[in-house]
Design a protein around this motif. Structure first.
Motif, PDB file in Angstrom:
ATOM      1  N   VAL A 112       0.828  -1.204   0.000  1.00 39.04           N
ATOM      2  CA  VAL A 112       0.000   0.000   0.000  1.00 39.04           C
ATOM      3  C   VAL A 112       0.869   1.263   0.000  1.00 39.04           C
ATOM      4  O   VAL A 112       0.658   2.162  -0.811  1.00 39.04           O
ATOM      5  N   ALA A 113       1.823   1.332   0.933  1.00 41.17           N
ATOM      6  CA  ALA A 113       2.629   2.547   1.066  1.00 41.17           C
ATOM      7  C   ALA A 113       3.911   2.222   1.814  1.00 41.17           C
ATOM      8  O   ALA A 113       3.955   1.266   2.597  1.00 41.17           O
ATOM      9  N   SER A 114       4.939   3.019   1.573  1.00 41.85           N
ATOM     10  CA  SER A 114       6.200   2.887   2.288  1.00 41.85           C
ATOM     11  C   SER A 114       6.742   4.255   2.651  1.00 41.85           C
ATOM     12  O   SER A 114       6.430   5.255   1.991  1.00 41.85           O
ATOM     13  N   LEU A 115       7.585   4.261   3.685  1.00 41.46           N
ATOM     14  CA  LEU A 115       8.204   5.499   4.162  1.00 41.46           C
ATOM     15  C   LEU A 115       9.635   5.193   4.570  1.00 41.46           C
ATOM     16  O   LEU A 115       9.874   4.245   5.332  1.00 41.46           O
ATOM     17  N   ARG A 116      10.566   5.965   4.047  1.00 38.05           N
ATOM     18  CA  ARG A 116      11.970   5.833   4.462  1.00 38.05           C
ATOM     19  C   ARG A 116      12.147   6.540   5.805  1.00 38.05           C
ATOM     20  O   ARG A 116      11.865   7.731   5.925  1.00 38.05           O
ATOM     21  N   TRP A 117      12.633   5.804   6.796  1.00 36.08           N
ATOM     22  CA  TRP A 117      12.708   6.367   8.136  1.00 36.08           C
ATOM     23  C   TRP A 117      13.657   7.563   8.194  1.00 36.08           C
ATOM     24  O   TRP A 117      13.410   8.522   8.899  1.00 36.08           O
ATOM     25  N   SER A 118      14.759   7.501   7.437  1.00 39.62           N
ATOM     26  CA  SER A 118      15.747   8.578   7.532  1.00 39.62           C
ATOM     27  C   SER A 118      15.231   9.896   6.974  1.00 39.62           C
ATOM     28  O   SER A 118      15.460  10.965   7.550  1.00 39.62           O
ATOM     29  N   SER A 119      14.521   9.831   5.856  1.00 36.65           N
ATOM     30  CA  SER A 119      14.123  11.063   5.170  1.00 36.65           C
ATOM     31  C   SER A 119      12.646  11.394   5.321  1.00 36.65           C
ATOM     32  O   SER A 119      12.242  12.534   5.101  1.00 36.65           O
ATOM     33  N   GLY A 120      11.863  10.351   5.626  1.00 41.09           N
ATOM     34  CA  GLY A 120      10.418  10.560   5.666  1.00 41.09           C
ATOM     35  C   GLY A 120       9.768  10.528   4.291  1.00 41.09           C
ATOM     36  O   GLY A 120       8.560  10.744   4.169  1.00 41.09           O
ATOM     37  N   ARG A 121      10.556  10.263   3.265  1.00 38.18           N
ATOM     38  CA  ARG A 121       9.988  10.218   1.908  1.00 38.18           C
ATOM     39  C   ARG A 121       9.008   9.057   1.814  1.00 38.18           C
ATOM     40  O   ARG A 121       9.265   7.980   2.315  1.00 38.18           O
ATOM     41  N   THR A 122       7.915   9.312   1.134  1.00 43.69           N
ATOM     42  CA  THR A 122       6.853   8.320   1.040  1.00 43.69           C
ATOM     43  C   THR A 122       6.616   7.861  -0.393  1.00 43.69           C
ATOM     44  O   THR A 122       6.915   8.581  -1.353  1.00 43.69           O
ATOM     45  N   TYR A 123       6.064   6.673  -0.491  1.00 45.77           N
ATOM     46  CA  TYR A 123       5.761   6.051  -1.769  1.00 45.77           C
ATOM     47  C   TYR A 123       4.395   5.379  -1.629  1.00 45.77           C
ATOM     48  O   TYR A 123       4.097   4.811  -0.571  1.00 45.77           O
ATOM     49  N   TYR A 124       3.594   5.420  -2.692  1.00 47.08           N
ATOM     50  CA  TYR A 124       2.242   4.894  -2.615  1.00 47.08           C
ATOM     51  C   TYR A 124       1.898   4.036  -3.818  1.00 47.08           C
ATOM     52  O   TYR A 124       2.326   4.312  -4.940  1.00 47.08           O
ATOM     53  N   ALA A 125       1.066   3.030  -3.579  1.00 49.67           N
ATOM     54  CA  ALA A 125       0.474   2.270  -4.674  1.00 49.67           C
ATOM     55  C   ALA A 125      -0.506   3.169  -5.416  1.00 49.67           C
ATOM     56  O   ALA A 125      -1.137   4.047  -4.815  1.00 49.67           O
ATOM     57  N   ASP A 126      -0.646   2.939  -6.696  1.00 47.16           N
ATOM     58  CA  ASP A 126      -1.551   3.775  -7.500  1.00 47.16           C
ATOM     59  C   ASP A 126      -2.976   3.741  -6.966  1.00 47.16           C
ATOM     60  O   ASP A 126      -3.702   4.727  -7.056  1.00 47.16           O
ATOM     61  N   SER A 127      -3.374   2.599  -6.411  1.00 48.36           N
ATOM     62  CA  SER A 127      -4.753   2.431  -5.956  1.00 48.36           C
ATOM     63  C   SER A 127      -5.107   3.328  -4.766  1.00 48.36           C
ATOM     64  O   SER A 127      -6.285   3.552  -4.492  1.00 48.36           O
ATOM     65  N   VAL A 128      -4.102   3.836  -4.063  1.00 51.18           N
ATOM     66  CA  VAL A 128      -4.380   4.653  -2.875  1.00 51.18           C
ATOM     67  C   VAL A 128      -3.804   6.061  -2.984  1.00 51.18           C
ATOM     68  O   VAL A 128      -4.049   6.899  -2.114  1.00 51.18           O
ATOM     69  N   LYS A 129      -3.071   6.324  -4.038  1.00 56.01           N
ATOM     70  CA  LYS A 129      -2.428   7.628  -4.199  1.00 56.01           C
ATOM     71  C   LYS A 129      -3.469   8.735  -4.202  1.00 56.01           C
ATOM     72  O   LYS A 129      -4.488   8.636  -4.882  1.00 56.01           O
ATOM     73  N   GLY A 130      -3.225   9.768  -3.420  1.00 58.36           N
ATOM     74  CA  GLY A 130      -4.164  10.875  -3.314  1.00 58.36           C
ATOM     75  C   GLY A 130      -5.225  10.700  -2.258  1.00 58.36           C
ATOM     76  O   GLY A 130      -5.918  11.656  -1.896  1.00 58.36           O
ATOM     77  N   ARG A 131      -5.362   9.484  -1.731  1.00 59.69           N
ATOM     78  CA  ARG A 131      -6.358   9.219  -0.685  1.00 59.69           C
ATOM     79  C   ARG A 131      -5.696   8.853   0.644  1.00 59.69           C
ATOM     80  O   ARG A 131      -6.227   9.166   1.708  1.00 59.69           O
ATOM     81  N   PHE A 132      -4.577   8.163   0.583  1.00 61.38           N
ATOM     82  CA  PHE A 132      -3.873   7.699   1.788  1.00 61.38           C
ATOM     83  C   PHE A 132      -2.607   8.520   1.978  1.00 61.38           C
ATOM     84  O   PHE A 132      -1.937   8.891   1.008  1.00 61.38           O
ATOM     85  N   THR A 133      -2.268   8.777   3.233  1.00 62.09           N
ATOM     86  CA  THR A 133      -1.049   9.501   3.563  1.00 62.09           C
ATOM     87  C   THR A 133      -0.320   8.785   4.692  1.00 62.09           C
ATOM     88  O   THR A 133      -0.910   8.519   5.736  1.00 62.09           O
ATOM     89  N   MET A 134       0.957   8.495   4.459  1.00 61.75           N
ATOM     90  CA  MET A 134       1.775   7.827   5.478  1.00 61.75           C
ATOM     91  C   MET A 134       2.701   8.849   6.112  1.00 61.75           C
ATOM     92  O   MET A 134       3.357   9.625   5.402  1.00 61.75           O
ATOM     93  N   THR A 135       2.755   8.841   7.434  1.00 65.71           N
ATOM     94  CA  THR A 135       3.612   9.769   8.160  1.00 65.71           C
ATOM     95  C   THR A 135       4.328   9.025   9.281  1.00 65.71           C
ATOM     96  O   THR A 135       4.044   7.849   9.529  1.00 65.71           O
ATOM     97  N   LYS A 136       5.244   9.713   9.958  1.00 70.69           N
ATOM     98  CA  LYS A 136       5.959   9.103  11.075  1.00 70.69           C
ATOM     99  C   LYS A 136       6.046  10.075  12.230  1.00 70.69           C
ATOM    100  O   LYS A 136       5.917  11.292  12.050  1.00 70.69           O
ATOM    101  N   ASP A 137       6.296   9.518  13.407  1.00 67.14           N
ATOM    102  CA  ASP A 137       6.559  10.311  14.606  1.00 67.14           C
ATOM    103  C   ASP A 137       7.835   9.770  15.228  1.00 67.14           C
ATOM    104  O   ASP A 137       7.831   8.677  15.799  1.00 67.14           O
ATOM    105  N   ASN A 138       8.914  10.518  15.077  1.00 66.31           N
ATOM    106  CA  ASN A 138      10.206  10.055  15.579  1.00 66.31           C
ATOM    107  C   ASN A 138      10.190   9.842  17.095  1.00 66.31           C
ATOM    108  O   ASN A 138      10.867   8.954  17.611  1.00 66.31           O
ATOM    109  N   THR A 139       9.442  10.663  17.798  1.00 64.27           N
ATOM    110  CA  THR A 139       9.443  10.579  19.257  1.00 64.27           C
ATOM    111  C   THR A 139       8.748   9.329  19.767  1.00 64.27           C
ATOM    112  O   THR A 139       9.019   8.868  20.874  1.00 64.27           O
ATOM    113  N   LYS A 140       7.856   8.786  18.956  1.00 66.73           N
ATOM    114  CA  LYS A 140       7.100   7.598  19.362  1.00 66.73           C
ATOM    115  C   LYS A 140       7.520   6.345  18.611  1.00 66.73           C
ATOM    116  O   LYS A 140       6.939   5.278  18.818  1.00 66.73           O
ATOM    117  N   ASN A 141       8.506   6.464  17.719  1.00 62.30           N
ATOM    118  CA  ASN A 141       8.922   5.322  16.876  1.00 62.30           C
ATOM    119  C   ASN A 141       7.710   4.717  16.169  1.00 62.30           C
ATOM    120  O   ASN A 141       7.547   3.497  16.112  1.00 62.30           O
TER     121      ASN A 141
END
Length: 118
Positions: free
Chosen positions: A48-77
């Motif tokens: 569905v989606a991936s996120l590089r931990w170092s940069s926060g860059r995200t990647y999405y499957a076409d089926s969810v692009k524009g609808r799903f958003t992946m994020t991170k919280d460094n303080t909470k791992n």
């Protein structure tokens, strides 16, 4: 031993929103890629989606692009998957995974069910 703990699944009507959470035991390394995948009965696990931990860059499957958003919280791992404008075809068990490559996972959480009704 890596542990990934998902939460946030549930049932919503089409057009609704849900946010999934995944907490990683300990801090991920900078080389790690966190991902979300989903699986329906009788089918393989779909990326569905991936996120590089170092940069926060995200990647999405076409089926969810524009609808799903992946994020991170460094303080909470933790990583999150904000899912908007949900469709019945988004119904699946959603898994959090960790790897060093986009679209792959070597470690998995236990999964959380998302059900979207029309």
């Amino acid at each position: 031993q890596v542990q990934l703990q998902e939460s946030g699944g549930g049932s919503v009507q089409a057009g609704g929103s849900l946010t999934l959470s995944c907490v990683h035991s300990g801090r991920p390394y900078s080389s790690h890629v966190m991902g979300w995948f989903r699986q329906t009965p009788g089918n393989g696990r779909e990326w569905v989606a991936s996120l590089r931990w170092s940069s926060g860059r995200t990647y999405y499957a076409d089926s969810v692009k524009g609808r799903f958003t992946m994020t991170k919280d460094n303080t909470k791992n933790a990583v999150y998957l904000q899912m908007n404008n949900l469709r019945p075809e988004d119904t699946a068990v959603y898994y959090c995974g960790r790897s060093i490559n986009i679209g792959e996972a070597n470690y998995w959480g236990q999964g959380t069910q998302v059900t979207v009704s029309s």
